[in-house]
Write a protein that holds these residues in place. Structure first.
Motif, PDB file in Angstrom:
ATOM      1  N   GLY A  52       0.826  -1.196   0.000  1.00 55.77           N
ATOM      2  CA  GLY A  52       0.000   0.000   0.000  1.00 55.77           C
ATOM      3  C   GLY A  52       0.861   1.246   0.000  1.00 55.77           C
ATOM      4  O   GLY A  52       2.076   1.207  -0.153  1.00 55.77           O
ATOM      5  N   ASN A  53       0.211   2.372   0.216  1.00 50.98           N
ATOM      6  CA  ASN A  53       0.891   3.655   0.154  1.00 50.98           C
ATOM      7  C   ASN A  53       1.586   3.967   1.485  1.00 50.98           C
ATOM      8  O   ASN A  53       1.160   4.846   2.242  1.00 50.98           O
ATOM      9  CB  ASN A  53      -0.121   4.746  -0.203  1.00 50.98           C
ATOM     10  N   PHE A  54       2.616   3.222   1.779  1.00 50.34           N
ATOM     11  CA  PHE A  54       3.378   3.394   3.007  1.00 50.34           C
ATOM     12  C   PHE A  54       4.848   3.536   2.654  1.00 50.34           C
ATOM     13  O   PHE A  54       5.310   2.991   1.655  1.00 50.34           O
ATOM     14  CB  PHE A  54       3.179   2.179   3.937  1.00 50.34           C
ATOM     15  N   PRO A  55       5.604   4.259   3.493  1.00 52.15           N
ATOM     16  CA  PRO A  55       7.036   4.460   3.191  1.00 52.15           C
ATOM     17  C   PRO A  55       7.817   3.162   3.334  1.00 52.15           C
ATOM     18  O   PRO A  55       7.350   2.202   3.981  1.00 52.15           O
ATOM     19  CB  PRO A  55       7.468   5.497   4.232  1.00 52.15           C
ATOM     20  N   PRO A  56       9.039   3.154   2.779  1.00 56.32           N
ATOM     21  CA  PRO A  56       9.871   1.941   2.842  1.00 56.32           C
ATOM     22  C   PRO A  56      10.245   1.532   4.263  1.00 56.32           C
ATOM     23  O   PRO A  56      10.734   0.414   4.464  1.00 56.32           O
ATOM     24  CB  PRO A  56      11.122   2.345   2.039  1.00 56.32           C
ATOM     25  N   ARG A  57      10.017   2.410   5.240  1.00 53.19           N
ATOM     26  CA  ARG A  57      10.280   2.032   6.638  1.00 53.19           C
ATOM     27  C   ARG A  57       9.446   0.809   7.041  1.00 53.19           C
ATOM     28  O   ARG A  57       9.792   0.100   7.981  1.00 53.19           O
ATOM     29  CB  ARG A  57       9.893   3.177   7.601  1.00 53.19           C
ATOM     30  N   PHE A  58       8.360   0.639   6.339  1.00 49.34           N
ATOM     31  CA  PHE A  58       7.490  -0.520   6.588  1.00 49.34           C
ATOM     32  C   PHE A  58       7.920  -1.642   5.629  1.00 49.34           C
ATOM     33  O   PHE A  58       7.862  -1.476   4.402  1.00 49.34           O
ATOM     34  CB  PHE A  58       6.028  -0.165   6.344  1.00 49.34           C
ATOM     35  N   SER A  59       8.358  -2.730   6.201  1.00 47.36           N
ATOM     36  CA  SER A  59       8.781  -3.854   5.369  1.00 47.36           C
ATOM     37  C   SER A  59       8.433  -5.143   6.094  1.00 47.36           C
ATOM     38  O   SER A  59       7.971  -5.118   7.232  1.00 47.36           O
ATOM     39  CB  SER A  59      10.277  -3.780   5.092  1.00 47.36           C
ATOM     40  N   GLY A  60       8.663  -6.228   5.426  1.00 48.66           N
ATOM     41  CA  GLY A  60       8.387  -7.493   6.080  1.00 48.66           C
ATOM     42  C   GLY A  60       8.925  -8.646   5.288  1.00 48.66           C
ATOM     43  O   GLY A  60       9.696  -8.461   4.331  1.00 48.66           O
ATOM     44  N   ARG A  61       8.556  -9.805   5.724  1.00 50.28           N
ATOM     45  CA  ARG A  61       8.935 -11.003   4.986  1.00 50.28           C
ATOM     46  C   ARG A  61       7.986 -12.123   5.344  1.00 50.28           C
ATOM     47  O   ARG A  61       7.274 -12.072   6.350  1.00 50.28           O
ATOM     48  CB  ARG A  61      10.379 -11.387   5.294  1.00 50.28           C
ATOM     49  N   GLN A  62       8.022 -13.151   4.504  1.00 44.55           N
ATOM     50  CA  GLN A  62       7.233 -14.350   4.757  1.00 44.55           C
ATOM     51  C   GLN A  62       8.185 -15.533   4.752  1.00 44.55           C
ATOM     52  O   GLN A  62       9.025 -15.679   3.870  1.00 44.55           O
ATOM     53  CB  GLN A  62       6.147 -14.536   3.703  1.00 44.55           C
ATOM     54  N   PHE A  63       8.040 -16.370   5.737  1.00 46.69           N
ATOM     55  CA  PHE A  63       8.942 -17.506   5.921  1.00 46.69           C
ATOM     56  C   PHE A  63       8.403 -18.738   5.191  1.00 46.69           C
ATOM     57  O   PHE A  63       7.233 -18.774   4.788  1.00 46.69           O
ATOM     58  CB  PHE A  63       9.105 -17.780   7.420  1.00 46.69           C
ATOM     59  N   PRO A  64       9.274 -19.767   5.032  1.00 45.52           N
ATOM     60  CA  PRO A  64       8.825 -20.984   4.337  1.00 45.52           C
ATOM     61  C   PRO A  64       7.585 -21.629   4.951  1.00 45.52           C
ATOM     62  O   PRO A  64       6.840 -22.318   4.254  1.00 45.52           O
ATOM     63  CB  PRO A  64      10.051 -21.907   4.420  1.00 45.52           C
ATOM     64  N   ASN A  65       7.350 -21.427   6.240  1.00 41.09           N
ATOM     65  CA  ASN A  65       6.145 -22.004   6.859  1.00 41.09           C
ATOM     66  C   ASN A  65       4.943 -21.063   6.719  1.00 41.09           C
ATOM     67  O   ASN A  65       3.900 -21.290   7.336  1.00 41.09           O
ATOM     68  CB  ASN A  65       6.390 -22.335   8.327  1.00 41.09           C
ATOM     69  N   TYR A  66       5.093 -19.998   5.923  1.00 39.61           N
ATOM     70  CA  TYR A  66       4.064 -19.006   5.589  1.00 39.61           C
ATOM     71  C   TYR A  66       3.788 -18.002   6.699  1.00 39.61           C
ATOM     72  O   TYR A  66       2.962 -17.108   6.505  1.00 39.61           O
ATOM     73  CB  TYR A  66       2.753 -19.667   5.128  1.00 39.61           C
ATOM     74  N   SER A  67       4.452 -18.134   7.840  1.00 39.66           N
ATOM     75  CA  SER A  67       4.310 -17.084   8.838  1.00 39.66           C
ATOM     76  C   SER A  67       4.991 -15.822   8.313  1.00 39.66           C
ATOM     77  O   SER A  67       5.763 -15.877   7.343  1.00 39.66           O
ATOM     78  CB  SER A  67       4.902 -17.518  10.179  1.00 39.66           C
ATOM     79  N   SER A  68       4.713 -14.719   8.963  1.00 36.44           N
ATOM     80  CA  SER A  68       5.199 -13.441   8.426  1.00 36.44           C
ATOM     81  C   SER A  68       5.618 -12.510   9.549  1.00 36.44           C
ATOM     82  O   SER A  68       5.139 -12.609  10.696  1.00 36.44           O
ATOM     83  CB  SER A  68       4.090 -12.781   7.599  1.00 36.44           C
ATOM     84  N   GLU A  69       6.529 -11.640   9.220  1.00 34.17           N
ATOM     85  CA  GLU A  69       6.959 -10.557  10.112  1.00 34.17           C
ATOM     86  C   GLU A  69       6.726  -9.230   9.430  1.00 34.17           C
ATOM     87  O   GLU A  69       6.928  -9.104   8.214  1.00 34.17           O
ATOM     88  CB  GLU A  69       8.482 -10.667  10.366  1.00 34.17           C
ATOM     89  N   LEU A  70       6.289  -8.269  10.217  1.00 34.86           N
ATOM     90  CA  LEU A  70       6.224  -6.887   9.754  1.00 34.86           C
ATOM     91  C   LEU A  70       7.233  -6.099  10.563  1.00 34.86           C
ATOM     92  O   LEU A  70       7.224  -6.145  11.796  1.00 34.86           O
ATOM     93  CB  LEU A  70       4.818  -6.316   9.962  1.00 34.86           C
ATOM     94  N   ASN A  71       8.115  -5.400   9.871  1.00 33.29           N
ATOM     95  CA  ASN A  71       9.114  -4.569  10.529  1.00 33.29           C
ATOM     96  C   ASN A  71       8.830  -3.102  10.229  1.00 33.29           C
ATOM     97  O   ASN A  71       8.547  -2.734   9.086  1.00 33.29           O
ATOM     98  CB  ASN A  71      10.518  -4.913  10.025  1.00 33.29           C
ATOM     99  N   VAL A  72       8.891  -2.311  11.269  1.00 30.00           N
ATOM    100  CA  VAL A  72       8.732  -0.867  11.105  1.00 30.00           C
ATOM    101  C   VAL A  72       9.989  -0.221  11.681  1.00 30.00           C
ATOM    102  O   VAL A  72      10.261  -0.329  12.878  1.00 30.00           O
ATOM    103  CB  VAL A  72       7.476  -0.323  11.806  1.00 30.00           C
ATOM    104  N   ASN A  73      10.761   0.405  10.815  1.00 30.13           N
ATOM    105  CA  ASN A  73      12.001   1.049  11.223  1.00 30.13           C
ATOM    106  C   ASN A  73      11.777   2.529  11.518  1.00 30.13           C
ATOM    107  O   ASN A  73      10.791   3.124  11.055  1.00 30.13           O
ATOM    108  CB  ASN A  73      13.051   0.905  10.115  1.00 30.13           C
ATOM    109  N   ALA A  74      12.711   3.103  12.264  1.00 25.55           N
ATOM    110  CA  ALA A  74      12.683   4.551  12.549  1.00 25.55           C
ATOM    111  C   ALA A  74      11.286   4.990  12.937  1.00 25.55           C
ATOM    112  O   ALA A  74      10.680   5.868  12.296  1.00 25.55           O
ATOM    113  CB  ALA A  74      13.191   5.322  11.332  1.00 25.55           C
ATOM    114  N   LEU A  75      10.766   4.396  13.996  1.00 27.02           N
ATOM    115  CA  LEU A  75       9.381   4.625  14.387  1.00 27.02           C
ATOM    116  C   LEU A  75       9.075   6.104  14.606  1.00 27.02           C
ATOM    117  O   LEU A  75       9.876   6.852  15.177  1.00 27.02           O
ATOM    118  CB  LEU A  75       9.074   3.850  15.669  1.00 27.02           C
ATOM    119  N   GLU A  76       7.905   6.472  14.141  1.00 28.87           N
ATOM    120  CA  GLU A  76       7.388   7.821  14.346  1.00 28.87           C
ATOM    121  C   GLU A  76       6.119   7.728  15.183  1.00 28.87           C
ATOM    122  O   GLU A  76       5.474   6.676  15.244  1.00 28.87           O
ATOM    123  CB  GLU A  76       7.119   8.484  12.993  1.00 28.87           C
ATOM    124  N   LEU A  77       5.766   8.838  15.823  1.00 31.79           N
ATOM    125  CA  LEU A  77       4.605   8.848  16.708  1.00 31.79           C
ATOM    126  C   LEU A  77       3.344   8.395  15.967  1.00 31.79           C
ATOM    127  O   LEU A  77       2.507   7.675  16.529  1.00 31.79           O
ATOM    128  CB  LEU A  77       4.383  10.244  17.289  1.00 31.79           C
TER     129      LEU A  77
END
Lengths: 113, 118
Positions: free
Chosen positions: B58-83
């Protein structure tokens, strides 16, 4: 463009029927959904309808779709206090491969005894 | 059958830190979606992963990223957090495949992770 609109608030008495309305703008074939969100919780799927249908009934829930006017409604019969929650209308346009959900603002339903 | 599970339930971070949110889909579901529910902004589509690949964002900055693992679980990472990143982050999973019709086009949601940035 994508835009889904809902009224913000609805208040009914227990036992009455509730009707929550939604309008959407995408004209392509689409799935339309109703989700319920209780305080502090995630989204619970209530029901869905494909855009080639006019109506779908599931126990106390009736969904009506007016494709010409791009208007969707959710009727809850015999509304109970446990139905108090926020109700979200969402569409999943075909041009996204039905992959992306576009949500309305949500309608807060308050059911009083 | 277990539904979509998310962890942690709550996460408190300070501005500039990084946050990692986790999601386990329903067994057999290969697609994971992330949404942000921020106060006053409604539910916004963030990311879609399928078969380990990012398929759409979606329309979010690159600070928002993630990945999906072979077991289909997923992580969402948010860098340089803002309020303004303070929100409820919802994960959904879906069974892919098949044409339009039936349960294969349904996204099932977890209870969410509430991220507070101080």
């Amino acid at each position: 463009g994508e835009d889904v609109e809902q009224s913000l608030f609805l208040s009914v008495r227990e036992g009455d029927s509730s009707v929550i309305n939604c309008t959407y703008t995408d004209s392509s074939s689409t799935y339309l959904y109703w989700y319920k969100q209780e305080p502090g919780a995630g989204l619970q799927l209530l029901t869905y309808i494909f855009s080639n249908m006019d109506m779908k009934q599931d126990q106390r829930l009736t969904v009506l779709l007016n494709k010409k006017d791009k208007h969707l409604s959710l009727r809850i019969a015999d509304t109970q206090t446990g139905d108090s929650a926020i109700y979200f209308c969402a569409e999943s346009p075909s041009y996204t491969g039905f992959q992306k959900l576009v949500f309305g603002t949500g309608t807060r339903l308050l059911v009083s005894p | 059958e277990a539904g979509v599970t998310q962890s942690p339930t709550h996460l408190i971070k300070t501005r500039g830190q990084q946050a990692t949110l986790r999601c386990s889909p329903i067994s057999g579901h290969t697609s994971v979606y992330w949404y942000q529910q921020a106060l006053g902004l409604g539910l916004q589509f963030l990311l879609w992963y399928d078969e380990g690949e990012e398929r759409n964002r979606g329309n979010f900055p690159p600070r928002f990223s993630g990945r999906q693992f072979p077991n289909y679980s997923s992580e969402l990472n948010v860098n340089a957090l803002e309020l303004e990143d303070s929100a409820l982050y919802l994960c959904a999973s879906r069974l892919q495949g098949g044409g339009p019709g039936g349960a294969k086009n349904i996204q099932y949601f977890g209870a969410g992770t509430r991220l507070s940035v101080l």
